[in-house]
Design a protein around this motif. Structure first.
Motif, mmCIF file in Angstrom:
data_model
loop_
_atom_site.group_PDB
_atom_site.id
_atom_site.type_symbol
_atom_site.label_atom_id
_atom_site.label_comp_id
_atom_site.label_asym_id
_atom_site.label_seq_id
_atom_site.Cartn_x
_atom_site.Cartn_y
_atom_site.Cartn_z
ATOM 1 N N ILE A 1 0.844 -1.191 0.000
ATOM 2 C CA ILE A 1 0.000 0.000 0.000
ATOM 3 C C ILE A 1 0.883 1.246 0.000
ATOM 4 O O ILE A 1 1.898 1.302 0.668
ATOM 5 N N GLY A 2 0.479 2.246 -0.780
ATOM 6 C CA GLY A 2 1.079 3.561 -0.637
ATOM 7 C C GLY A 2 2.058 3.980 -1.707
ATOM 8 O O GLY A 2 2.259 5.157 -1.934
ATOM 9 N N SER A 3 2.702 3.045 -2.374
ATOM 10 C CA SER A 3 3.663 3.413 -3.408
ATOM 11 C C SER A 3 3.971 2.184 -4.249
ATOM 12 O O SER A 3 3.594 1.070 -3.888
ATOM 13 N N VAL A 4 4.651 2.426 -5.380
ATOM 14 C CA VAL A 4 5.123 1.295 -6.177
ATOM 15 C C VAL A 4 6.358 0.753 -5.463
ATOM 16 O O VAL A 4 7.399 1.395 -5.420
ATOM 17 N N SER A 5 6.230 -0.399 -4.874
ATOM 18 C CA SER A 5 7.237 -0.952 -3.982
ATOM 19 C C SER A 5 8.271 -1.782 -4.728
ATOM 20 O O SER A 5 8.125 -2.102 -5.911
ATOM 21 N N SER A 6 9.316 -2.170 -3.998
ATOM 22 C CA SER A 6 10.292 -3.112 -4.551
ATOM 23 C C SER A 6 9.609 -4.407 -4.946
ATOM 24 O O SER A 6 9.955 -5.026 -5.956
ATOM 25 N N THR A 7 8.621 -4.829 -4.157
ATOM 26 C CA THR A 7 7.894 -6.063 -4.447
ATOM 27 C C THR A 7 7.199 -5.979 -5.799
ATOM 28 O O THR A 7 7.290 -6.887 -6.627
ATOM 29 N N GLU A 8 6.502 -4.876 -6.029
ATOM 30 C CA GLU A 8 5.785 -4.725 -7.297
ATOM 31 C C GLU A 8 6.758 -4.567 -8.463
ATOM 32 O O GLU A 8 6.514 -5.096 -9.551
ATOM 33 N N ARG A 9 7.856 -3.893 -8.239
ATOM 34 C CA ARG A 9 8.853 -3.752 -9.307
ATOM 35 C C ARG A 9 9.454 -5.114 -9.664
ATOM 36 O O ARG A 9 9.674 -5.421 -10.835
ATOM 37 N N ALA A 10 9.719 -5.927 -8.648
ATOM 38 C CA ALA A 10 10.236 -7.277 -8.901
ATOM 39 C C ALA A 10 9.212 -8.101 -9.674
ATOM 40 O O ALA A 10 9.558 -8.817 -10.632
ATOM 41 N N ALA B 1 9.677 -13.271 -3.219
ATOM 42 C CA ALA B 1 9.627 -12.645 -1.899
ATOM 43 C C ALA B 1 10.679 -11.553 -1.825
ATOM 44 O O ALA B 1 11.804 -11.735 -2.296
ATOM 45 N N THR B 2 10.295 -10.420 -1.253
ATOM 46 C CA THR B 2 11.246 -9.341 -1.016
ATOM 47 C C THR B 2 11.255 -9.031 0.472
ATOM 48 O O THR B 2 10.214 -9.066 1.125
ATOM 49 N N ALA B 3 12.430 -8.742 0.999
ATOM 50 C CA ALA B 3 12.531 -8.401 2.419
ATOM 51 C C ALA B 3 13.858 -7.732 2.684
ATOM 52 O O ALA B 3 14.818 -7.881 1.913
ATOM 53 N N TYR B 4 13.930 -7.010 3.790
ATOM 54 C CA TYR B 4 15.161 -6.332 4.188
ATOM 55 C C TYR B 4 16.000 -7.304 5.000
ATOM 56 O O TYR B 4 16.077 -7.241 6.225
ATOM 57 N N GLY B 5 16.592 -8.271 4.286
ATOM 58 C CA GLY B 5 17.371 -9.319 4.927
ATOM 59 C C GLY B 5 16.966 -10.676 4.391
ATOM 60 O O GLY B 5 15.865 -10.849 3.878
ATOM 61 N N THR C 1 6.417 -23.242 -9.106
ATOM 62 C CA THR C 1 7.511 -23.575 -10.011
ATOM 63 C C THR C 1 8.763 -23.933 -9.209
ATOM 64 O O THR C 1 8.896 -23.539 -8.051
ATOM 65 N N PRO C 2 9.677 -24.700 -9.803
ATOM 66 C CA PRO C 2 10.853 -25.139 -9.051
ATOM 67 C C PRO C 2 11.685 -23.984 -8.497
ATOM 68 O O PRO C 2 12.227 -24.080 -7.403
ATOM 69 N N PHE C 3 11.768 -22.888 -9.256
ATOM 70 C CA PHE C 3 12.587 -21.768 -8.806
ATOM 71 C C PHE C 3 11.707 -20.652 -8.271
ATOM 72 O O PHE C 3 10.707 -20.286 -8.887
ATOM 73 N N ALA C 4 12.064 -20.117 -7.109
ATOM 74 C CA ALA C 4 11.419 -18.930 -6.552
ATOM 75 C C ALA C 4 12.500 -17.875 -6.348
ATOM 76 O O ALA C 4 13.630 -18.202 -5.980
ATOM 77 N N ALA C 5 12.156 -16.616 -6.570
ATOM 78 C CA ALA C 5 13.148 -15.536 -6.459
ATOM 79 C C ALA C 5 13.046 -14.851 -5.107
ATOM 80 O O ALA C 5 11.957 -14.465 -4.674
ATOM 81 N N ALA C 6 14.182 -14.715 -4.441
ATOM 82 C CA ALA C 6 14.276 -14.000 -3.173
ATOM 83 C C ALA C 6 15.093 -12.734 -3.394
ATOM 84 O O ALA C 6 16.224 -12.802 -3.884
ATOM 85 N N VAL C 7 14.516 -11.589 -3.053
ATOM 86 C CA VAL C 7 15.183 -10.305 -3.257
ATOM 87 C C VAL C 7 15.441 -9.669 -1.889
ATOM 88 O O VAL C 7 14.505 -9.319 -1.175
ATOM 89 N N ASN C 8 16.706 -9.548 -1.550
ATOM 90 C CA ASN C 8 17.113 -8.893 -0.309
ATOM 91 C C ASN C 8 17.268 -7.408 -0.599
ATOM 92 O O ASN C 8 18.251 -6.988 -1.215
ATOM 93 N N THR C 9 16.287 -6.603 -0.181
ATOM 94 C CA THR C 9 16.300 -5.181 -0.522
ATOM 95 C C THR C 9 17.345 -4.397 0.269
ATOM 96 O O THR C 9 17.558 -3.212 0.000
ATOM 97 N N GLN C 10 17.997 -5.057 1.201
ATOM 98 C CA GLN C 10 19.138 -4.442 1.877
ATOM 99 C C GLN C 10 20.323 -4.351 0.924
ATOM 100 O O GLN C 10 21.148 -3.443 1.034
ATOM 101 N N GLN C 11 20.358 -5.262 -0.042
ATOM 102 C CA GLN C 11 21.477 -5.329 -0.983
ATOM 103 C C GLN C 11 21.096 -4.929 -2.403
ATOM 104 O O GLN C 11 21.947 -4.482 -3.172
ATOM 105 N N THR C 12 19.847 -5.123 -2.772
ATOM 106 C CA THR C 12 19.397 -4.901 -4.147
ATOM 107 C C THR C 12 18.416 -3.741 -4.195
ATOM 108 O O THR C 12 17.413 -3.742 -3.471
ATOM 109 N N ARG C 13 18.685 -2.771 -5.046
ATOM 110 C CA ARG C 13 17.851 -1.569 -5.155
ATOM 111 C C ARG C 13 17.251 -1.450 -6.556
ATOM 112 O O ARG C 13 17.831 -1.898 -7.541
ATOM 113 N N PHE C 14 16.092 -0.808 -6.612
ATOM 114 C CA PHE C 14 15.427 -0.480 -7.874
ATOM 115 C C PHE C 14 15.463 1.035 -8.039
ATOM 116 O O PHE C 14 15.353 1.783 -7.063
#
Length: 197
Positions: free
Chosen positions: A17-26, A121-125, A148-161
């Motif tokens: 809610i509130g903005s286009v997030s890292s989750t939505e960008r991913a 999944a995106t998370a700060y850590g 699906t066999p592969f799921a993507a994990a995005v650590n937003t502490q390290q990865t920025r959009f």
């Protein structure tokens, strides 16, 4: 994006809610990869999910936004779900949308039955990304879908959009695109399974 209305449809669900997030960008990177494979795409991002009222199983009518969400998922050949990791699990916003799919319980194809479902999944850590993906897999199994066999994990502490939704890490971008590519690969198999039943 695929232009033919006869192309199979991938539905993306995710955001905050509130903005286009890292989750939505991913999510949108994975959806673009599915579109590059010839699929039509429809994304229900954070703003769309925020318009869904708290799911009430006893409600006798549904809002226009609820009806659009359910009817679009009914037409899907594949799904991609992206959730931020909140306190080690999926967000209430995403869970509420998935709860609404109880409306499909009595369909010929209930819930996500026989559909490939990509997960992000995106998370700060790292800890929360792993537990959030595990929660998503459990929910998709309960909804009769095939993670699906592969799921993507995005650590937003390290990865920025950036402001345009581009990602600064080519490896993570490749992982997000792989989610969309696997969806495209497995969707025809799902159609074969349904046709034979």
């Amino acid at each position: 994006m695929a232009s033919s209305s006869s192309s199979p449809l991938v539905v993306g669900i995710g955001g905050t809610i509130g903005s286009v997030s890292s989750t939505e960008r991913a999510l949108r990177i994975a959806m673009t990869a599915a579109a590059d494979e010839g699929f039509r795409t429809h994304v229900f991002g954070g703003e769309d999910l925020a318009r869904l009222p708290l799911y009430n199983p006893r409600a006798v009518t549904r809002t226009e936004d609820e009806r659009l969400f359910v009817e679009t998922v009914r037409q899907a050949s594949a799904i991609i779900i992206a959730s931020p990791g909140y306190h080690g699990s999926i967000s209430g916003l995403v869970k509420n949308a998935l709860d609404l799919l109880e409306e499909t319980a009595k369909d010929d194809r209930p819930y996500f039955a026989d559909l490939p479902v990509g997960l992000i999944a995106t998370a700060y850590g790292w800890q929360a990304t792993g537990s959030t993906i595990a929660a998503l897999r459990s929910i998709v199994h309960a909804l009769r879908g095939w993670p699906t066999p592969f799921a993507a994990a995005v650590n937003t502490q390290q990865t920025r959009f950036d402001a345009e939704g581009r990602i600064g890490d080519a490896t993570v971008e490749g992982q997000l695109r792989l989610v969309g590519q696997q969806i495209a690969r497995f969707a025809p198999l799902a159609g074969t399974i349904r046709a034979s039943n």
